[in-house]
Design a protein around this motif. Structure first.
Motif, PDB file in Angstrom:
ATOM      1  N   ILE A  54       4.514   1.175  -1.174  1.00 11.59           N
ATOM      2  CA  ILE A  54       5.787   0.464  -1.068  1.00 11.59           C
ATOM      3  C   ILE A  54       6.356   0.338  -2.482  1.00 11.59           C
ATOM      4  O   ILE A  54       5.838  -0.404  -3.306  1.00 11.59           O
ATOM      5  N   LEU A  55       7.391   1.093  -2.759  1.00 14.04           N
ATOM      6  CA  LEU A  55       7.995   1.107  -4.092  1.00 14.04           C
ATOM      7  C   LEU A  55       9.045   0.017  -4.266  1.00 14.04           C
ATOM      8  O   LEU A  55       9.334  -0.397  -5.388  1.00 14.04           O
ATOM      9  N   LYS A  56       9.602  -0.428  -3.157  1.00 11.49           N
ATOM     10  CA  LYS A  56      10.623  -1.497  -3.204  1.00 11.49           C
ATOM     11  C   LYS A  56      10.543  -2.257  -1.883  1.00 11.49           C
ATOM     12  O   LYS A  56      10.463  -1.656  -0.814  1.00 11.49           O
ATOM     13  N   GLY A  57      10.533  -3.585  -1.967  1.00 12.78           N
ATOM     14  CA  GLY A  57      10.571  -4.415  -0.770  1.00 12.78           C
ATOM     15  C   GLY A  57       9.233  -4.933  -0.287  1.00 12.78           C
ATOM     16  O   GLY A  57       9.146  -5.502   0.801  1.00 12.78           O
ATOM     17  N   GLN A  58       8.182  -4.776  -1.075  1.00  8.27           N
ATOM     18  CA  GLN A  58       6.861  -5.239  -0.645  1.00  8.27           C
ATOM     19  C   GLN A  58       6.847  -6.734  -0.343  1.00  8.27           C
ATOM     20  O   GLN A  58       6.185  -7.182   0.597  1.00  8.27           O
ATOM     21  N   ASP A  59       7.593  -7.501  -1.105  1.00  2.00           N
ATOM     22  CA  ASP A  59       7.596  -8.957  -0.948  1.00  2.00           C
ATOM     23  C   ASP A  59       8.191  -9.425   0.378  1.00  2.00           C
ATOM     24  O   ASP A  59       7.957 -10.549   0.803  1.00  2.00           O
ATOM     25  N   GLN A  60       8.929  -8.571   1.070  1.00  4.16           N
ATOM     26  CA  GLN A  60       9.520  -8.976   2.347  1.00  4.16           C
ATOM     27  C   GLN A  60       8.651  -8.581   3.553  1.00  4.16           C
ATOM     28  O   GLN A  60       8.971  -8.934   4.681  1.00  4.16           O
ATOM     29  N   LEU A  61       7.546  -7.883   3.304  1.00  4.00           N
ATOM     30  CA  LEU A  61       6.664  -7.468   4.392  1.00  4.00           C
ATOM     31  C   LEU A  61       5.592  -8.520   4.642  1.00  4.00           C
ATOM     32  O   LEU A  61       5.174  -9.230   3.726  1.00  4.00           O
ATOM     33  N   ALA A  62       5.120  -8.581   5.881  1.00  2.00           N
ATOM     34  CA  ALA A  62       4.017  -9.482   6.213  1.00  2.00           C
ATOM     35  C   ALA A  62       2.784  -9.051   5.434  1.00  2.00           C
ATOM     36  O   ALA A  62       2.599  -7.868   5.133  1.00  2.00           O
ATOM     37  N   GLU A  63       1.939 -10.000   5.098  1.00 10.11           N
ATOM     38  CA  GLU A  63       0.700  -9.700   4.379  1.00 10.11           C
ATOM     39  C   GLU A  63      -0.197  -8.816   5.237  1.00 10.11           C
ATOM     40  O   GLU A  63      -0.263  -8.988   6.461  1.00 10.11           O
ATOM     41  N   PRO A  64      -0.920  -7.874   4.622  1.00  6.98           N
ATOM     42  CA  PRO A  64      -1.846  -7.037   5.401  1.00  6.98           C
ATOM     43  C   PRO A  64      -3.008  -7.860   5.934  1.00  6.98           C
ATOM     44  O   PRO A  64      -3.464  -8.806   5.288  1.00  6.98           O
ATOM     45  N   GLN A  65      -3.475  -7.487   7.117  1.00  9.21           N
ATOM     46  CA  GLN A  65      -4.623  -8.145   7.729  1.00  9.21           C
ATOM     47  C   GLN A  65      -5.914  -7.558   7.155  1.00  9.21           C
ATOM     48  O   GLN A  65      -5.901  -6.519   6.496  1.00  9.21           O
ATOM     49  N   ASP A  66      -7.041  -8.205   7.423  1.00 10.05           N
ATOM     50  CA  ASP A  66      -8.326  -7.790   6.867  1.00 10.05           C
ATOM     51  C   ASP A  66      -8.675  -6.339   7.203  1.00 10.05           C
ATOM     52  O   ASP A  66      -9.188  -5.616   6.354  1.00 10.05           O
ATOM     53  N   GLU A  67      -8.397  -5.904   8.435  1.00  8.76           N
ATOM     54  CA  GLU A  67      -8.735  -4.535   8.843  1.00  8.76           C
ATOM     55  C   GLU A  67      -8.001  -3.519   7.966  1.00  8.76           C
ATOM     56  O   GLU A  67      -8.571  -2.518   7.534  1.00  8.76           O
ATOM     57  N   GLU A  68      -6.730  -3.782   7.721  1.00 11.16           N
ATOM     58  CA  GLU A  68      -5.939  -2.887   6.888  1.00 11.16           C
ATOM     59  C   GLU A  68      -6.471  -2.872   5.455  1.00 11.16           C
ATOM     60  O   GLU A  68      -6.629  -1.803   4.847  1.00 11.16           O
ATOM     61  N   LEU A  69      -6.775  -4.024   4.918  1.00 10.45           N
ATOM     62  CA  LEU A  69      -7.285  -4.103   3.550  1.00 10.45           C
ATOM     63  C   LEU A  69      -8.618  -3.376   3.413  1.00 10.45           C
ATOM     64  O   LEU A  69      -8.848  -2.667   2.418  1.00 10.45           O
ATOM     65  N   MET A  70      -9.497  -3.525   4.389  1.00 12.85           N
ATOM     66  CA  MET A  70     -10.790  -2.845   4.341  1.00 12.85           C
ATOM     67  C   MET A  70     -10.620  -1.327   4.373  1.00 12.85           C
ATOM     68  O   MET A  70     -11.299  -0.596   3.654  1.00 12.85           O
ATOM     69  N   THR A  71      -9.694  -0.851   5.192  1.00 13.60           N
ATOM     70  CA  THR A  71      -9.449   0.590   5.267  1.00 13.60           C
ATOM     71  C   THR A  71      -8.822   1.096   3.980  1.00 13.60           C
ATOM     72  O   THR A  71      -9.190   2.163   3.472  1.00 13.60           O
ATOM     73  N   LEU A  72      -7.900   0.344   3.420  1.00 19.65           N
ATOM     74  CA  LEU A  72      -7.286   0.758   2.153  1.00 19.65           C
ATOM     75  C   LEU A  72      -8.311   0.849   1.030  1.00 19.65           C
ATOM     76  O   LEU A  72      -8.172   1.681   0.129  1.00 19.65           O
ATOM     77  N   GLU A  73      -9.358   0.039   1.091  1.00 17.60           N
ATOM     78  CA  GLU A  73     -10.410   0.089   0.077  1.00 17.60           C
ATOM     79  C   GLU A  73     -11.126   1.432   0.060  1.00 17.60           C
ATOM     80  O   GLU A  73     -11.738   1.792  -0.939  1.00 17.60           O
ATOM     81  N   THR A  74     -11.041   2.185   1.147  1.00 16.58           N
ATOM     82  CA  THR A  74     -11.690   3.500   1.200  1.00 16.58           C
ATOM     83  C   THR A  74     -10.873   4.570   0.497  1.00 16.58           C
ATOM     84  O   THR A  74     -11.365   5.682   0.301  1.00 16.58           O
ATOM     85  N   ARG A  75      -9.643   4.255   0.140  1.00 16.53           N
ATOM     86  CA  ARG A  75      -8.767   5.226  -0.533  1.00 16.53           C
ATOM     87  C   ARG A  75      -8.875   5.048  -2.043  1.00 16.53           C
ATOM     88  O   ARG A  75      -8.513   3.990  -2.575  1.00 16.53           O
ATOM     89  N   PRO A  76      -9.335   6.071  -2.761  1.00 15.92           N
ATOM     90  CA  PRO A  76      -9.420   5.935  -4.218  1.00 15.92           C
ATOM     91  C   PRO A  76      -8.050   5.815  -4.877  1.00 15.92           C
ATOM     92  O   PRO A  76      -7.953   5.318  -5.996  1.00 15.92           O
ATOM     93  N   ASP A  77      -7.003   6.238  -4.188  1.00 13.80           N
ATOM     94  CA  ASP A  77      -5.654   6.166  -4.742  1.00 13.80           C
ATOM     95  C   ASP A  77      -4.893   4.921  -4.303  1.00 13.80           C
ATOM     96  O   ASP A  77      -3.700   4.785  -4.579  1.00 13.80           O
ATOM     97  N   ALA A  78      -5.559   3.996  -3.624  1.00 11.29           N
ATOM     98  CA  ALA A  78      -4.894   2.773  -3.167  1.00 11.29           C
ATOM     99  C   ALA A  78      -4.467   1.917  -4.362  1.00 11.29           C
ATOM    100  O   ALA A  78      -5.143   1.875  -5.384  1.00 11.29           O
ATOM    101  N   GLN A  79      -3.325   1.280  -4.196  1.00 10.85           N
ATOM    102  CA  GLN A  79      -2.753   0.419  -5.225  1.00 10.85           C
ATOM    103  C   GLN A  79      -2.463  -0.949  -4.617  1.00 10.85           C
ATOM    104  O   GLN A  79      -2.592  -1.141  -3.405  1.00 10.85           O
ATOM    105  N   ASP A  80      -2.026  -1.873  -5.452  1.00  9.40           N
ATOM    106  CA  ASP A  80      -1.672  -3.205  -4.961  1.00  9.40           C
ATOM    107  C   ASP A  80      -0.541  -3.156  -3.946  1.00  9.40           C
ATOM    108  O   ASP A  80      -0.440  -4.031  -3.087  1.00  9.40           O
ATOM    109  N   ASN A  81       0.304  -2.138  -4.030  1.00  6.60           N
ATOM    110  CA  ASN A  81       1.438  -2.018  -3.121  1.00  6.60           C
ATOM    111  C   ASN A  81       1.197  -0.954  -2.040  1.00  6.60           C
ATOM    112  O   ASN A  81       2.130  -0.436  -1.454  1.00  6.60           O
ATOM    113  N   SER A  82      -0.067  -0.642  -1.777  1.00  7.23           N
ATOM    114  CA  SER A  82      -0.422   0.285  -0.698  1.00  7.23           C
ATOM    115  C   SER A  82      -0.378  -0.416   0.648  1.00  7.23           C
ATOM    116  O   SER A  82      -0.746  -1.591   0.756  1.00  7.23           O
ATOM    117  N   ARG A  83       0.050   0.313   1.658  1.00 10.14           N
ATOM    118  CA  ARG A  83       0.026  -0.181   3.042  1.00 10.14           C
ATOM    119  C   ARG A  83      -0.303   0.980   3.968  1.00 10.14           C
ATOM    120  O   ARG A  83      -0.204   2.148   3.596  1.00 10.14           O
TER     121      ARG A  83
END
Length: 106
Positions: A54-83
């Motif tokens: 998310i390059l613009k507008g991350q602050d207006q999106l609902a927070e990611p749930q635990d399942e999403e965060l756990m899956t994003l942790e498997t991506r070496p290219d994940a960033q703070d603004n990954s969804r």
């Protein structure tokens, strides 16, 4: 009407206009707009094939749930603004968002 901008995996930027649909997720909607979306897990937040930044507008999106965060942790290219696009509902929250699709991890 929801207006968002997508940068595809080839770097092409395109503005989309979407109709709000509470039962639809962004991954399926992008597939319906001819974006390549592998979606191995079928939208269950397990595979991270629909990883986007998310390059613009991350602050207006609902927070990611635990399942999403756990899956994003498997991506070496994940960033703070990954969804995961499969976890974003097609709603007014997406209005004005700029996102970039990432390459598949494998």
């Amino acid at each position: 009407m929801i207006e968002l901008t997508v940068i595809d995996r080839q770097g092409q930027e395109k503005a989309l206009q979407l109709v709000e649909a509470e039962e639809a997720n962004l991954m399926e909607t992008l597939k319906n707009h001819d974006y390549e979306m592998r979606a191995t897990c079928g939208g269950l937040a397990l595979c991270a094939d629909c990883h986007c930044i998310i390059l613009k507008g991350q602050d207006q999106l609902a927070e990611p749930q635990d399942e999403e965060l756990m899956t994003l942790e498997t991506r070496p290219d994940a960033q703070d603004n990954s969804r995961l696009a499969c976890q974003l509902k097609v709603s007014s929250d997406l209005h004005g968002v700029l996102l970039q699709l990432t390459n598949y991890a494998n």
